[in-house]
Enzyme design. Structure first.
Site, mmCIF file in Angstrom:
data_model
loop_
_atom_site.group_PDB
_atom_site.id
_atom_site.type_symbol
_atom_site.label_atom_id
_atom_site.label_comp_id
_atom_site.label_asym_id
_atom_site.label_seq_id
_atom_site.Cartn_x
_atom_site.Cartn_y
_atom_site.Cartn_z
ATOM 1 N N HIS A 72 33.280 -14.482 18.109
ATOM 2 C CA HIS A 72 34.653 -14.697 18.559
ATOM 3 C C HIS A 72 35.124 -16.129 18.345
ATOM 4 O O HIS A 72 36.259 -16.372 17.969
ATOM 5 C CB HIS A 72 34.757 -14.350 20.047
ATOM 6 C CG HIS A 72 34.677 -12.887 20.262
ATOM 7 N ND1 HIS A 72 34.342 -12.323 21.458
ATOM 8 C CD2 HIS A 72 34.885 -11.870 19.419
ATOM 9 C CE1 HIS A 72 34.357 -11.022 21.335
ATOM 10 N NE2 HIS A 72 34.676 -10.719 20.109
ATOM 11 N N CYS A 97 39.694 -6.594 -6.121
ATOM 12 C CA CYS A 97 39.855 -7.209 -4.803
ATOM 13 C C CYS A 97 38.571 -7.867 -4.296
ATOM 14 O O CYS A 97 38.496 -8.258 -3.139
ATOM 15 C CB CYS A 97 40.388 -6.198 -3.798
ATOM 16 S SG CYS A 97 39.268 -4.838 -3.497
#
Ligand code: PEP
Ligand code: MG
Length: 758
Positions: free
Chosen positions: A367, A684
């Site tokens: 996080h 990509c």
């Protein structure tokens, strides 16, 4: 032996308190301690080893031969005691001699004893000794006994530190070296920074472990929790980062810990065993740390860092030692040094003064990394032992792209770094100035430049770099940063926000690529499938999504509803055979019909694409292409499968070249098939973000690249400098003749034409 850990520990602690308060010598106290513990646990042997001059020395024993005291010595890592000290871990064995690390010491007379349990005595996160018990009878110690030992070891650490019996943990010692040091790490958030070291926070060291008044300690914990919740609530509500975004979800998870009743209960139980509030918090944290260490799951370990962050915050409040570097007046050019940080801790720093972060731990999906990216602060992780290699205020040069930290650089290194920083900033300014210029080659061929994204904030990059759209939106990111499976409504909100931010520009959503190494802790797998030897080739992406179609249906609904009134571009990852694509498309179409039947507003069109990442699909393009609206080549996975070389393996990273004839011929075949079927094709994978590789792709006829936003400027500059027709015919010759050195040839081709390759 009492039946609860709290009661067992309390009984011992009451006796220990008297010992600690007595005026006896430290040695006499330790002798008494082993007697008390031995008796209380009905253990035939109880011994204390302490670290002295880096070696573990038997300091006191009940049950082993007294002649061995101060004679038996073990190196760190040697024998069971050395193992416990080195790993800072508990051992509980019914047959000590059967353990591979067992080292027999005849002078102790320990051959009669079979069972063995030992716990580390920890100070400042390092072992300063080991407390162990032994029995003649081979048996495992019960949980209550182990817990009692661990609690006692905490109290012992206070006694030992006060008596200065053992080596003190070196955590706070100043670094003796003053010369330049280079350390390597893991790229977490890209960028460069020059600044001075600021330690986030020396951990709070618990000084007093035994409580005098249990009720008062309970009250302190209750009020500390109330204060902490107030802080967290304030932080989650802070307007600075807006109310939406992944970091907000991160903070919600964080909040969950602050309100976790189980955590408070465990702390209270530790207080019941006779510990102070500080010692109880630390005790619970130690236990959680030990448990988590046994679980090999990076996502759970990330959550563990959040919990560490909270425990540290609670300790600071309860002990009144408030203030991290964030609150103590941060210097102008701070580079923050920490073992790890919690997301909320990072958010407390002033973004203008914080130039970079260096962590001893850290991972890409943690996080704190996501929050740092949102703050635009470069982060290098996994820099081993960095806290012990520098002093507060040392000059640091951080270059994440190079994976390095330069500590105390010499003047010439500093100058070279400044120059590079200057050049990078200048280049960035030049690229920024090109933002609105078209991405067209000198012979007038347009190359679409799109960006790869995965977080809500990434959509802002579209405007910043002037990209044509999002060519790959990795929807699994939202799943990876959540503590629980994101509800359909939440998914829909994210997709809608991204589409709104993109405006008229297309966004290609890739359905979730989870499973394998991107396992979600909250998602149950069926027993046998739990462990995969080869997760990259395992039950992942579309394979998993088609089997667990509930997940895919919810995502399809969220995508369709979010795209109401717009075009929905959707593509499926890891398609290996055309039927998988068909099944996925049917599933989305069913959802569309359902919505239509319920008179919901629909997208004006849905365009379907497949990712080409599995080589087998290239052999059946004649069957697939008539059914798709576009094809996107995922070169990251494709090349790992073509070369059978794990894309994450550090030893293989440089082994195979993206510009090898094998890859280029393979891609050439795919592009030609797409041209023949008039199906738009793009790339990509990371390959397209490197200028030379991007040039090769254009030479193969690729006219759509989806790349990392930072690469848009350099790739656009290259595109605007080349003649694509000329390049394509040159590449054709090289491919047909089997030129072995295409990288060199391309570099030369560019240099002959003054094409700058950044
Ligand atoms: C790829 O494999 O090239 C790709 C773009 O997908 P990911 O990197 O997410 O696997
Ligand atoms: Mg892939």
């Amino acid at each position: 032996m009492p039946t609860t850990p709290a009661a067992a520990a309390r009984q011992i602690l009451v006796l220990l308190q008297e010992v600690m308060a007595s005026r006896n010598s430290a040695q006499a106290k330790l002798n008494k301690v082993v007697e008390i513990i031995g008796q209380s646990l009905s253990s035939e042997v109880c011994s204390i080893y302490l670290v002295r001059e880096g070696v573990l020395e038997l300091f006191a024993t009940r049950g082993l031969k007294q002649e061995a005291v101060h004679v038996t010595r073990m190196a760190m890592g040697e024998g069971l005691v050395g193992l416990i000290a080195t790993n800072v871990e508990t051992l509980n064995l019914d047959e000590a001699a059967a353990h591979p690390d067992f080292s027999y010491r005849p002078e102790t007379g320990e051959d009669r004893f079979h069972s063995f349990a030992g716990v580390p005595i920890v100070r400042r996160e390092r072992s300063i000794g080991v407390l162990c018990v032994q029995h003649v009878e081979p048996r495992r110690y019960e949980e209550v006994e182990i817990e009692a030992l661990q609690t006692v070891a905490m109290v012992l650490s206070e006694l030992i530190a006060n008596a200065e019996l053992a080596d003190d943990g070196p955590a706070d010692a100043r670094v003796a070296e003053t010369g330049t040091t280079i350390l390597q790490g893991l790229q977490l958030v890209m960028g460069m920074a020059r600044g001075h070291a600021v330690f986030h926070q020396p951990r709070i060291h618990v000084e007093h472990t035994v409580a005098e008044d249990t009720e008062a300690e309970r009250a302190r914990v209750i009020s500390a929790f109330a204060k902490m919740r107030e802080q967290i609530d304030r932080m989650t509500g802070a307007a600075e980062f807006g109310t939406e975004g992944e970091h907000q979800e991160v903070l919600e998870t964080y909040k969950m810990f602050a309100y976790d009743e189980g955590w408070i209960r465990r702390i209270n139980e530790a207080i019941d065993s006779g510990l102070t509030a500080e010692a109880a918090i630390e005790r619970v944290q130690q236990r959680t740390r030990m448990r988590m260490r046994q679980i090999d799951d990076p996502l759970l370990q990330d959550r563990m860092h959040d919990l560490e962050d909270m425990a540290n915050r609670l300790l600071r409040i309860v002990s009144g030692q408030l203030g991290t570097a964030a609150q103590l007046g941060l210097r102008q050019d701070a580079i923050l040094i920490a073992r790890n940080l919690g997301p909320a801790e990072l958010l407390e720093y002033d973004r203008r003064r914080l130039k970079g972060v260096i962590l001893e731990e850290g991972s890409l999906t943690a996080h704190v990394t996501i929050v740092a990216r949102a703050m635009g602060v470069p982060v290098l992780g996994r820099v081993r032992d960095v806290r012990h290699k520098l002093n507060e205020g040392d000059l640091i040069l951080l270059d994440v792209a190079e994976n390095t930290v330069l500590i105390r650089p010499g003047p010439d290194m500093d100058e070279a770094f400044e120059n590079k920083l200057h050049v990078t900033q200048k280049r960035r300014a030049e690229f920024a100035a090109m933002r609105d210029l078209p991405s067209v080659t000198t012979d007038g061929q347009r190359v679409e430049l799109m960006v790869n994204a995965g977080l809500r904030e990434d959509a802002q990059a579209l405007d910043l770099v002037g990209a044509d759209g999002i060519g790959l939106f990795r929807t699994e990111f939202q799943f990876l940063v959540s503590a629980t499976l994101p509800q359909r409504e939440k998914q829909q909100r994210l997709y809608k926000d991204v589409l709104d931010a993109a405006g008229d520009r297309p966004v290609i959503f890739r359905t979730v690529d989870i499973g394998g190494d991107k396992a979600l802790p909250y998602m149950q797998r069926d027993g046998d499938e739990e462990l995969e030897d080869n997760p990259a080739m395992g039950w992942r992406a579309l394979r998993l999504a088609l089997d667990r179609d509930g997940l895919m249906k919810a995502q399809a609904r969220a995508l369709l509803e979010a795209s109401a009134g717009k075009v929905l571009n959707i593509m499926f990852p890891m398609v290996s055979e055309p039927w998988e694509y068909e099944a996925a498309r049917d599933l989305v179409e069913h959802q569309r019909e359902w919505l239509q039947g319920h008179r919901k507003k629909l997208p004006i069109a849905v365009k379907y694409g497949a990712m080409l990442e599995v080589p087998a699909l290239a052999e059946v393009l004649d069957l697939l292409l008539p059914r798709v609206d576009f094809l996107s080549i995922g070169t990251n996975d494709l090349t790992q499968f073509l070369f059978a070389a794990d894309r994450a393996h550090p030893k293989l990273a440089e082994r195979y070249d993206w510009l090898s004839i094998a890859i280029l011929r393979f891609l050439d075949r795919v592009v030609r098939a797409c041209v023949a079927h008039q199906v738009p094709v793009g790339v990509c994978g990371e390959m397209g973000g490197r200028t030379l590789e991007a040039m090769a792709l254009i030479g193969l006829g690729i006219r759509r690249l989806s790349i990392t936003p930072a690469s848009v400027g350099p790739v656009k500059a290259m595109i605007r400098a080349i003649d694509a027709t000329q390049l394509q015919s040159t590449m054709r010759e090289w491919l047909d003749s089997g030129a072995p050195d295409i990288r060199e040839r391309l570099t030369q081709w560019a240099s002959d034409r003054d094409v700058e390759l950044t």
